[in-house]
Design an enzyme around this catalytic site. Structure first.
Site, mmCIF file in Angstrom:
data_model
loop_
_atom_site.group_PDB
_atom_site.id
_atom_site.type_symbol
_atom_site.label_atom_id
_atom_site.label_comp_id
_atom_site.label_asym_id
_atom_site.label_seq_id
_atom_site.Cartn_x
_atom_site.Cartn_y
_atom_site.Cartn_z
ATOM 1 N N CYS A 2 53.916 27.903 -16.351
ATOM 2 C CA CYS A 2 54.475 29.085 -17.289
ATOM 3 C C CYS A 2 53.442 29.427 -18.578
ATOM 4 O O CYS A 2 52.696 28.771 -18.823
ATOM 5 C CB CYS A 2 55.832 28.547 -17.807
ATOM 6 S SG CYS A 2 56.807 28.330 -16.644
ATOM 7 N N ARG A 27 47.168 30.936 -14.736
ATOM 8 C CA ARG A 27 48.002 29.409 -14.898
ATOM 9 C C ARG A 27 48.711 29.383 -13.547
ATOM 10 O O ARG A 27 49.197 28.433 -13.073
ATOM 11 C CB ARG A 27 48.633 29.742 -16.149
ATOM 12 C CG ARG A 27 47.934 29.608 -17.299
ATOM 13 C CD ARG A 27 48.830 29.601 -18.543
ATOM 14 N NE ARG A 27 49.539 28.683 -18.767
ATOM 15 C CZ ARG A 27 49.541 27.800 -19.826
ATOM 16 N NH1 ARG A 27 48.534 27.529 -20.378
ATOM 17 N NH2 ARG A 27 50.444 26.935 -19.867
ATOM 18 N N TRP A 74 56.743 29.776 -13.694
ATOM 19 C CA TRP A 74 56.468 29.031 -12.377
ATOM 20 C C TRP A 74 57.489 28.212 -12.155
ATOM 21 O O TRP A 74 57.952 27.353 -12.771
ATOM 22 C CB TRP A 74 55.187 28.092 -12.733
ATOM 23 C CG TRP A 74 54.426 27.727 -11.557
ATOM 24 C CD1 TRP A 74 53.627 28.096 -10.626
ATOM 25 C CD2 TRP A 74 54.655 26.231 -10.985
ATOM 26 N NE1 TRP A 74 53.114 27.090 -9.794
ATOM 27 C CE2 TRP A 74 53.905 26.040 -10.133
ATOM 28 C CE3 TRP A 74 55.608 25.072 -11.426
ATOM 29 C CZ2 TRP A 74 53.769 24.957 -8.927
ATOM 30 C CZ3 TRP A 74 55.295 23.725 -10.705
ATOM 31 C CH2 TRP A 74 54.655 23.888 -9.659
ATOM 32 N N ASN A 100 58.564 27.331 -21.724
ATOM 33 C CA ASN A 100 57.711 26.486 -20.656
ATOM 34 C C ASN A 100 58.122 24.947 -20.961
ATOM 35 O O ASN A 100 58.253 24.268 -22.077
ATOM 36 C CB ASN A 100 56.280 26.490 -21.170
ATOM 37 C CG ASN A 100 55.646 27.863 -21.189
ATOM 38 O OD1 ASN A 100 56.304 28.674 -20.686
ATOM 39 N ND2 ASN A 100 54.451 27.921 -21.506
ATOM 40 N N GLY A 101 58.181 24.199 -19.675
ATOM 41 C CA GLY A 101 58.640 22.948 -19.839
ATOM 42 C C GLY A 101 59.937 22.697 -19.005
ATOM 43 O O GLY A 101 60.404 23.566 -18.236
ATOM 44 N N GLU A 484 35.319 16.413 -3.354
ATOM 45 C CA GLU A 484 35.580 17.430 -4.213
ATOM 46 C C GLU A 484 35.159 18.659 -3.335
ATOM 47 O O GLU A 484 35.985 19.470 -3.382
ATOM 48 C CB GLU A 484 34.559 17.363 -5.291
ATOM 49 C CG GLU A 484 34.556 18.364 -6.327
ATOM 50 C CD GLU A 484 35.914 18.979 -6.901
ATOM 51 O OE1 GLU A 484 36.858 18.453 -6.657
ATOM 52 O OE2 GLU A 484 35.863 20.213 -7.265
ATOM 53 N N LYS A 488 37.940 21.672 -2.554
ATOM 54 C CA LYS A 488 37.472 23.091 -2.887
ATOM 55 C C LYS A 488 38.029 23.934 -1.885
ATOM 56 O O LYS A 488 38.688 24.957 -1.937
ATOM 57 C CB LYS A 488 36.130 23.319 -3.120
ATOM 58 C CG LYS A 488 35.444 22.995 -4.638
ATOM 59 C CD LYS A 488 36.121 23.900 -5.835
ATOM 60 C CE LYS A 488 37.510 23.213 -6.307
ATOM 61 N NZ LYS A 488 37.445 22.203 -7.249
ATOM 62 N N GLU A 491 41.819 24.146 -1.047
ATOM 63 C CA GLU A 491 42.916 24.753 -1.914
ATOM 64 C C GLU A 491 42.631 26.331 -1.972
ATOM 65 O O GLU A 491 43.593 27.012 -2.073
ATOM 66 C CB GLU A 491 42.656 24.377 -3.383
ATOM 67 C CG GLU A 491 41.419 24.356 -4.109
ATOM 68 C CD GLU A 491 41.380 23.900 -5.700
ATOM 69 O OE1 GLU A 491 42.542 23.730 -6.343
ATOM 70 O OE2 GLU A 491 40.344 23.341 -6.022
ATOM 71 N N HIS A 507 35.628 3.575 11.720
ATOM 72 C CA HIS A 507 36.945 2.720 11.799
ATOM 73 C C HIS A 507 38.412 3.605 11.952
ATOM 74 O O HIS A 507 39.363 3.109 11.621
ATOM 75 C CB HIS A 507 37.096 1.965 10.426
ATOM 76 C CG HIS A 507 35.742 1.039 10.013
ATOM 77 N ND1 HIS A 507 35.745 -0.150 10.693
ATOM 78 C CD2 HIS A 507 34.837 1.135 9.335
ATOM 79 C CE1 HIS A 507 34.623 -0.585 10.385
ATOM 80 N NE2 HIS A 507 33.955 0.019 9.522
ATOM 81 N N LYS A 606 47.212 26.638 -12.517
ATOM 82 C CA LYS A 606 45.841 26.135 -13.238
ATOM 83 C C LYS A 606 46.249 24.786 -13.889
ATOM 84 O O LYS A 606 45.279 23.976 -13.862
ATOM 85 C CB LYS A 606 45.356 27.254 -14.028
ATOM 86 C CG LYS A 606 44.117 27.129 -14.784
ATOM 87 C CD LYS A 606 42.835 26.755 -13.721
ATOM 88 C CE LYS A 606 41.592 26.459 -14.424
ATOM 89 N NZ LYS A 606 40.486 25.721 -13.609
#
Ligand code: M6R
Length: 611
Positions: A2, A27, A74, A100-101, A484, A488, A491, A507, A606
């Site tokens: 949010c 975000r 969000w 927010n929260g 990484e 990338k 996502e 294995h 984000k």
């Protein structure tokens, strides 16, 4: 997650708020809304979906007003919908809040409001409970600041809240507990927001609001109070980012812009910490030689990309400083029994500095006596404030959800921390240290040159974009980078990608290799090069299509690979700074080819400020 924007001043609140909300879009959110007090009446407009939907709803209505609050939501409690979008009003629609929260005891409070005051709820959110609670208290107190104080004393959870009241159009009241909040100081206008980019166009001077502080904004002043309602004097924080930093500046996407900003971010991050003799200076850092000598163990704790930076950090710190390092995903660290004591150094890595899992792990480690050193991009963020020492990454604002320049600058900090500790402990010589710093200094130019010609990567991506799964393999530091590269790709392109240490393939995972399977193989560690060539041969024998990443001059691998990407020659230890970049670009161009929403991938935010 949010986002909050609030404005009070001589301009039109709606315009400033909508503009600020757009800057917070990165975000991640699923609905947006705004509340203003126009001609003595509170008006709320909100809509599920993007800010464009909200703008369509508002249409030509100027919503003329000098005070207002806005929000991008969000969803946590209740699905994304018009009703659940913020702002939320009280029963008679005279008070509006954005939040927010999470309010942990919202069910109890809701029940009480229904039973005692006959409140009728419209939404499924915990946020409406706050609005209704403030509303009920306001009936008696008739003062927004008093009412917010009183409501907050009944609430448990993490929150940043901003409130406006129809009967007090000359103020905004905001409060912070465990969720980011800043106040912007303008001329004839003041602002409240959850993040700096929302305000960059308007103000450079801000107050960083601390936990349990309440802010009273009027057009002419911003007052901060502690939980006992004593006024707090806060130093003004000068933002050094310019407004352009949060714009695309001609690039198609923020992600691409941020990939190309890496040389600058790396040299800023390094040079700000080097003195004239090329030695790392620890200005503002209290970690002493004695502390370093007493460290028995280091935990590096982070999430996502920042966790991957920690994986590289482990290799480097163990090699240069000879201190055992464990790397943990923050959401797991809290729920096992890590052996933390006063001789533990806890390193938190976070771009935003607001990731709740990382913050919670940090608090737990602190409670157990650890010293906390954090590597953070956002100055004044919660992780930064709660750490004993902070190593800032000078990447500038990172807007794309997919982290790129934050990762490479986090790596740069890892190298500096390892070198500093190594020299202090005597586990590396001054000569080794000087040479390493020289090599680090050369990276930005090498990267700048590399970025001048990325057309081959774009061509590879155009050819391979329709693969359904991709494997990333590497050994040693290359395996850390593989994780990484894989993150990338998945996502932003939604391709099922998987990273594994190349030696581990046989294995189990090699069972998945079949003709045409795409494997991106990193072979940038000279001392493991031959072993990597053997691993590639093994998968080639099963028909895999291999794109190898190697240092210039290492041609032997080309014979075993279908495609080659060469990175500039460099020492093994710092290869991750260079080898990750083609992986970022590959992910970018694949996602572009697939028509994905690159800067705002689906389901992602984000800054993840919930558990
Ligand atoms: O702000 P933080 O660095 O704490 O964020 C951690 C992760 O959420 C973040 O790195 C995430 O994995 C990114 N989307 C990766 O690109």
């Amino acid at each position: 997650m949010c986002g909050i924007v609030g404005y009070i001043g001589s301009g039109n609140a709606k315009d400033v708020i909508i503009d600020g909300l757009k800057k917070l879009e990165y975000r991640g959110y699923d609905s947006a809304g705004i509340a203003v007090v126009r001609d003595g009446k509170l008006e709320i407009k909100k809509h599920v979906g993007g800010i464009a939907n909200l703008e369509n709803l508002i249409g030509d209505d100027p919503m003329t007003s000098n005070v207002g609050i806005g929000h991008t939501r969000w969803a946590t409690h209740g699905a994304p919908s018009d009703i659940n979008a913020h702002p939320h009003g009280n029963q008679d629609n005279t008070i509006a809040i954005v939040h927010n929260g999470i309010i942990e005891n919202y069910q109890e409070l809701k029940q009480e409001l229904i039973e005692k005051y006959g409140v009728e709820f419209k939404s499924e959110t915990d946020t409406e409970v706050i609005a209704q609670l403030i509303g009920v208290i306001y009936r008696e107190k008739k003062d927004l600041l008093d009412s917010v104080y009183s409501a907050v004393s009944k609430m448990r959870g993490a929150y940043a809240i901003a409130a406006v009241a129809q009967d007090e159009p000359d103020k905004i009241v905001a409060v912070r507990k465990d969720a980011p909040l800043i106040a912007g100081l303008g001329k004839d206008s003041n602002f409240i927001a959850s993040d700096i980019p929302a305000l960059l166009k308007y103000v450079k001077e801000i107050y960083l609001i601390e936990n349990n502080e309440t802010v009273l904004l009027t057009k002419d002043q911003v007052k901060i109070f502690d939980e006992n309602r004593n006024e707090v004097k806060r130093e003004v924080f000068h933002v050094t980012w310019d407004a352009d930093a949060a714009e695309k500046e001609g690039y198609d996407h923020f992600m691409l812009k941020e990939i190309f900003e890496q040389p600058k971010g790396l040299s800023e991050t390094l040079n700000r910490r080097l003195n004239d003799e090329g030695k790392i200076k620890l200005e503002g850092i209290t970690l002493t030689k004695e502390h370093i000598e007493n460290i028995s163990k280091i935990y590096i704790v982070a999430c996502g990309t920042a966790y991957h930076a920690g994986l590289v950090g482990k290799y480097i710190i163990e090699k240069l400083a000879s201190i055992p390092v464990e790397v943990d995903v923050a959401s797991e660290f809290r729920y096992r029994s890590p052996l933390v004591d006063k001789n533990t150094l806890f390193i938190a890595i976070s771009q935003s500095g607001e990731t709740l899992d990382t913050l919670a792990a940090l608090r737990e480690a602190k409670d157990k006596g650890a010293r906390v050193l954090s590597v953070v991009n956002v100055v004044g963020s919660s992780v930064a404030r709660e750490s004993d020492d902070v190593f800032y990454t000078w990447a500038g604002p990172e807007i794309a959800v997919a982290s790129t320049k934050a990762y490479t600058t986090q790596l740069m900090c890892m190298y500096m921390i390892a070198l500093y500790m190594g020299l202090e402990k005597g586990s590396i010589t001054r000569e080794y240290y000087d040479k390493f710093i020289m090599d680090l200094k050369a990276v930005p130019d090498k990267l700048e040159n590399f970025l001048k010609n990325v057309s081959q990567i774009e061509r590879d991506a155009k050819m391979l974009y329709n693969k359904e799964q991709v494997f990333f393999i590497g050994r040693g530091l290359d395996s850390a980078v593989s994780y990484e590269g894989s993150l990338k790709l998945k996502e932003i392109s939604y391709i099922n990608s998987f990273a594994i240490a190349a030696g581990e393939l046989k294995h189990g995972t090699i069972a998945l290799m079949e003709p045409g399977t795409l494997v991106i193989a990193l072979a940038c560690q000279d001392f493991l090069y031959e072993k990597m060539v053997s691993n590639i041969q093994e998968i080639k024998a099963r028909g895999a299509y291999v794109v190898s990443v190697a240092k210039e001059g290492n041609d032997a691998i080309a014979k075993q690979s279908d495609q080659m990407i060469y990175i500039p020659e460099c020492r093994d230890e710092i290869a991750p700074l260079l080898s990750v970049v083609p992986l970022q670009l590959f992910a970018y161009y694949v996602a572009k080819e697939r028509g994905c929403n690159i800067d705002k991938p689906k389901n992602l935010a984000k800054s993840v400020t919930v558990e």
